[in-house]
Design an enzyme around this catalytic site. Structure first.
Site, PDB file in Angstrom:
ATOM      1  N   HIS A  65       0.830  -1.201   0.000  1.00 25.24           N
ATOM      2  CA  HIS A  65       0.000   0.000   0.000  1.00 25.24           C
ATOM      3  C   HIS A  65       0.868   1.255   0.000  1.00 25.24           C
ATOM      4  CE1 HIS A  65      -3.263  -2.647   2.075  1.00 25.24           C
ATOM      5  NE2 HIS A  65      -3.366  -2.696   0.767  1.00 25.24           N
ATOM      6  N   HIS A  66       2.159   1.119  -0.341  1.00 26.61           N
ATOM      7  CA  HIS A  66       3.007   2.316  -0.273  1.00 26.61           C
ATOM      8  C   HIS A  66       2.547   3.359  -1.275  1.00 26.61           C
ATOM      9  CE1 HIS A  66       4.933   0.585  -3.816  1.00 26.61           C
ATOM     10  NE2 HIS A  66       5.590   1.698  -3.980  1.00 26.61           N
ATOM     11  N   LYS A 124      -2.381  -2.450  -8.001  1.00 24.85           N
ATOM     12  CA  LYS A 124      -2.627  -2.777  -9.404  1.00 24.85           C
ATOM     13  C   LYS A 124      -2.124  -4.166  -9.709  1.00 24.85           C
ATOM     14  CE  LYS A 124      -3.866  -1.133 -13.475  1.00 24.85           C
ATOM     15  NZ  LYS A 124      -4.626  -2.367 -13.668  1.00 24.85           N
ATOM     16  N   LYS A 140       7.596  -4.439 -10.093  1.00 25.94           N
ATOM     17  CA  LYS A 140       7.425  -4.101 -11.513  1.00 25.94           C
ATOM     18  C   LYS A 140       7.002  -2.643 -11.669  1.00 25.94           C
ATOM     19  CE  LYS A 140       5.387  -7.407 -13.656  1.00 25.94           C
ATOM     20  NZ  LYS A 140       4.401  -8.341 -14.229  1.00 25.94           N
ATOM     21  N   LYS A 172      -2.756  -8.611  -6.976  1.00 21.61           N
ATOM     22  CA  LYS A 172      -3.037  -9.674  -7.951  1.00 21.61           C
ATOM     23  C   LYS A 172      -4.279 -10.432  -7.514  1.00 21.61           C
ATOM     24  CE  LYS A 172      -1.221 -11.304 -11.755  1.00 21.61           C
ATOM     25  NZ  LYS A 172      -0.478 -10.534 -12.755  1.00 21.61           N
ATOM     26  N   SER A 180      -1.679   0.012 -18.890  1.00 21.55           N
ATOM     27  CA  SER A 180      -2.818   0.069 -17.972  1.00 21.55           C
ATOM     28  C   SER A 180      -2.816   1.403 -17.221  1.00 21.55           C
ATOM     29  CB  SER A 180      -2.738  -1.058 -16.943  1.00 21.55           C
ATOM     30  OG  SER A 180      -3.325  -2.218 -17.458  1.00 21.55           O
TER      31      SER A 180
HETATM   32  P1  NAD Z   1      -3.024 -16.198 -22.111  1.00 22.47           P
HETATM   33  O1  NAD Z   1      -4.033 -16.977 -21.389  1.00 22.47           O
HETATM   34  O2  NAD Z   1      -3.467 -15.184 -23.103  1.00 22.47           O
HETATM   35  O3  NAD Z   1      -1.978 -17.143 -22.875  1.00 22.47           O
HETATM   36  C1  NAD Z   1      -1.283 -18.204 -22.303  1.00 22.47           C
HETATM   37  C2  NAD Z   1      -0.966 -19.194 -23.405  1.00 22.47           C
HETATM   38  O4  NAD Z   1      -0.125 -20.222 -22.901  1.00 22.47           O
HETATM   39  C3  NAD Z   1      -2.213 -19.882 -23.966  1.00 22.47           C
HETATM   40  O5  NAD Z   1      -2.167 -19.837 -25.374  1.00 22.47           O
HETATM   41  C4  NAD Z   1      -2.109 -21.297 -23.423  1.00 22.47           C
HETATM   42  O6  NAD Z   1      -2.715 -22.256 -24.248  1.00 22.47           O
HETATM   43  C5  NAD Z   1      -0.607 -21.485 -23.366  1.00 22.47           C
HETATM   44  N1  NAD Z   1      -0.174 -22.522 -22.427  1.00 22.47           N
HETATM   45  C6  NAD Z   1      -0.746 -22.941 -21.286  1.00 22.47           C
HETATM   46  N2  NAD Z   1      -0.035 -23.910 -20.696  1.00 22.47           N
HETATM   47  C7  NAD Z   1       1.038 -24.121 -21.494  1.00 22.47           C
HETATM   48  C8  NAD Z   1       2.158 -24.998 -21.438  1.00 22.47           C
HETATM   49  N3  NAD Z   1       2.321 -25.842 -20.430  1.00 22.47           N
HETATM   50  N4  NAD Z   1       3.063 -24.935 -22.443  1.00 22.47           N
HETATM   51  C9  NAD Z   1       2.912 -24.076 -23.467  1.00 22.47           C
HETATM   52  N5  NAD Z   1       1.877 -23.214 -23.570  1.00 22.47           N
HETATM   53  C10 NAD Z   1       0.953 -23.227 -22.600  1.00 22.47           C
HETATM   54  O7  NAD Z   1      -2.141 -15.534 -20.951  1.00 22.47           O
HETATM   55  P2  NAD Z   1      -1.219 -14.248 -21.047  1.00 22.47           P
HETATM   56  O8  NAD Z   1      -2.020 -13.069 -20.633  1.00 22.47           O
HETATM   57  O9  NAD Z   1      -0.491 -14.243 -22.341  1.00 22.47           O
HETATM   58  O10 NAD Z   1      -0.205 -14.534 -19.846  1.00 22.47           O
HETATM   59  C11 NAD Z   1       0.918 -15.385 -20.000  1.00 22.47           C
HETATM   60  C12 NAD Z   1       1.938 -15.057 -18.922  1.00 22.47           C
HETATM   61  O11 NAD Z   1       2.301 -13.676 -19.007  1.00 22.47           O
HETATM   62  C13 NAD Z   1       1.456 -15.273 -17.488  1.00 22.47           C
HETATM   63  O12 NAD Z   1       2.552 -15.663 -16.700  1.00 22.47           O
HETATM   64  C14 NAD Z   1       1.013 -13.879 -17.068  1.00 22.47           C
HETATM   65  O13 NAD Z   1       1.046 -13.699 -15.666  1.00 22.47           O
HETATM   66  C15 NAD Z   1       2.072 -13.044 -17.756  1.00 22.47           C
HETATM   67  N6  NAD Z   1       1.701 -11.633 -17.977  1.00 22.47           N
HETATM   68  C16 NAD Z   1       0.594 -11.313 -18.700  1.00 22.47           C
HETATM   69  C17 NAD Z   1       0.304  -9.965 -18.897  1.00 22.47           C
HETATM   70  C18 NAD Z   1      -0.856  -9.516 -19.752  1.00 22.47           C
HETATM   71  O14 NAD Z   1      -0.961  -8.292 -19.997  1.00 22.47           O
HETATM   72  N7  NAD Z   1      -1.685 -10.392 -20.258  1.00 22.47           N
HETATM   73  C19 NAD Z   1       1.111  -8.971 -18.324  1.00 22.47           C
HETATM   74  C20 NAD Z   1       2.239  -9.350 -17.602  1.00 22.47           C
HETATM   75  C21 NAD Z   1       2.524 -10.698 -17.433  1.00 22.47           C
END
Ligand code: NAD
Length: 476
Positions: free
Chosen positions: A66-67, A72, A96, A108, A366
């Site tokens: 909460h700093h 977010k 981040k 989160k 965002s």
């Molecule tokens: P998403 O759901 O859009 O995509 C994830 C993809 O990974 C899917 O296509 C899924 O089928 C595939 N997948 C699942 N298990 C798998 C495996 N074992 N091997 C290979 N592929 C696999 O999710 P996203 O939003 O792209 O998020 C992916 C990662 O990025 C997460 O760790 C998330 O926390 C991180 N992230 C996302 C965002 C964002 O803006 N969406 C921002 C920062 C970090």
């Protein structure tokens, strides 16, 4: 770093990285303890009618720090969601945001469901019920806590969250209600460029890392992205856009892993074509223009220069670390490398671009969306025409003075038109990713105690968070 255990939970691994960087700072021990702790953890269970049955759903929202307010962080829908994971992801969000100078505390959310098992109406019911639980406990609001998409969620879920939140507000609170969640569809207060922001940020960050000739020389690579062989795990939001921008910059996407299989083609894959195939068939299996590998993880160990894990955490671990051939690991996902794998790979000389920096593009845009919602005006609306006519004036003056008219190509290169919202978002994102990388790299190069980029990123983040606590006058 020498890891004393062979297996760490995700949250323990974040704590381990924290401790490693903290020992290089001059921050008071009590303040470090405060920064490290998760401030609020809300674990909930709620019933939702699915078909003829009632399902009791397990869900979480964690506010790590909460700093700065609001907190977010995204909301994840996955059958693997658990408290340790959500706490780890919330903590990463704090660091981040600090790294990219986004004035938020980390948060989160997670809902323990497998989205593919529910239809849209059922997912809507779950999302709305989860949102009302957050409202009841004051865990959502433009100045309190602002969710966003993450694994398993997207703009659709964000619009359900907005609508549920808005339904519960009095009309006097409605003015800023759109700022309660980001990653919304553009027609509902979203911002152009948010969908691709994380992948685009992964690209900008990796491009910047690859631009430093001396760092590339140490890896035995040429500077620049052109011609570099790239493997991507997960062709979802982050993986798809990262791969698309890498390919557009001249990199060769040689391998892709999905949840049900992985493919490899040393000559290169067309990302758009693979994506279309998955959309059409629902699976990567038997994609015709590549070699199908024996399981979904095999491709991570194939020959490449850059490996982009963009699916889930702990994917590069003691089981496959010895087979990893990439010289650069560009962490698109959160927590994809375990501490023991990191230790091994760093010793081997691999460069790891850490998640908390590299995937910060999503939260950066965002932040722009939240600013747009609170200011109630689209970026570019006030100055676009003004800049355009100024540019036109300048060009006609130069043409008059030189007696030469500019060609169509020259005019288009000069970008005479004023910036649209998306131009400003891309430019703000590029500036953020480039300058944050150079801040981290400078600390890494100067401070001998910081052996790798992740420690340097933590060091930068911890000092920034400590600074904002110092302003409160509580800690020494
Ligand atoms: P998403 O759901 O859009 O995509 C994830 C993809 O990974 C899917 O296509 C899924 O089928 C595939 N997948 C699942 N298990 C798998 C495996 N074992 N091997 C290979 N592929 C696999 O999710 P996203 O939003 O792209 O998020 C992916 C990662 O990025 C997460 O760790 C998330 O926390 C991180 N992230 C996302 C965002 C964002 O803006 N969406 C921002 C920062 C970090």
């Amino acid at each position: 770093m020498s890891t004393s255990k062979s297996k760490y939970s995700f949250y323990e691994s974040v704590e381990l990285y924290f401790d490693k960087a903290a020992s290089a700072t001059k921050i008071d021990a009590s303040l470090l303890e405060q920064i490290k702790a998760c401030n609020s953890v809300y674990q909930m269970r709620f019933p939702v009618k699915i078909g003829k049955k009632i399902e009791v759903i397990e869900a979480y929202r964690v506010q790590h720090s909460h700093h700065k307010l609001p907190c977010k962080g995204g909301i994840r829908f996955s059958s693997k969601v658990n408290q340790d994971e959500v706490m780890a992801l919330a903590a990463l969000m704090t660091y981040k945001c600090a790294i990219v100078d986004v004035p938020f505390g980390g948060g989160k959310g997670g809902v323990k469901i497998s989205p593919s098992k529910y239809n849209a109406a059922q997912l809507e019911r779950i999302t709305r019920r989860y949102t009302s639980e957050l409202i009841k406990k004051n865990f959502i609001g433009p100045g309190l806590d602002v969710p966003a998409p993450d694994y398993g969620t997207g703009a659709r879920e964000m619009s359900w969250i907005l609508d549920t939140y808005a339904t519960f507000q009095s009309s006097s609170n409605m003015v800023d209600a759109y700022g309660c969640v980001t990653g919304k569809p553009v027609g509902q207060g979203g911002i152009r460029g948010r969908t691709e922001a994380t992948g685009l940020g992964v690209y900008y960050g990796t491009r910047e890392a690859c631009s430093h000739a001396d760092d590339m020389k140490a890896l035995g690579l040429e500077p620049g992205l052109e011609g570099k062989k790239v493997i991507v795990q997960g062709l979802g939001n982050v993986g798809y856009y990262s791969a698309k921008y890498f390919q557009e910059a001249g990199a060769i996407i040689v391998g892709i892993a999905e949840y049900d299989g992985s493919i490899y083609n040393a000559k290169g894959l067309d990302v758009e074509d693979v994506k279309k195939y998955i959309k059409r068939t629902g699976s990567i299996v038997d994609y015709p223009k590549a070699k199908m590998l024996k399981d979904k993880k095999s491709v991570l160990e194939m020959d490449c220069d850059i490996l982009v894990p963009a699916a889930l955490e702990q994917q590069i671990n003691s089981g496959n670390m010895k087979g990893i051939k990439a010289k650069i690991i560009a962490e698109g996902a959160n927590g994809p490398t375990t501490p023991e794998a990191e230790e091994y790979l760093l010793k081997k000389g691999v460069m790891i671009l850490p998640d908390m920096y590299l995937n910060a593009g999503g939260v950066t845009v965002s932040y722009f969306e939240w600013l747009k919602n609170l200011s109630h005006v689209r970026f570019g609306r006030m100055d676009k025409r003004f800049m355009q006519s100024n540019n036109e004036e300048l060009v006609s003056l130069v043409e008059k003075m030189t007696g030469r008219s500019l060609s169509k190509t020259e005019r288009s290169k000069l970008k005479l038109k004023g910036p649209d919202e998306v131009d400003l978002v891309y430019s703000g994102l590029e500036e953020t990713m480039v300058s944050a990388y150079n801040d981290i790299r400078e600390v890494w190069k100067k401070n001998k105690k910081l052996e790798d980029l992740r420690s340097a990123a933590f060091y930068v983040a911890l000092n920034k968070v400590a600074e904002s606590y110092a302003m409160l006058g509580i800690f020494p």
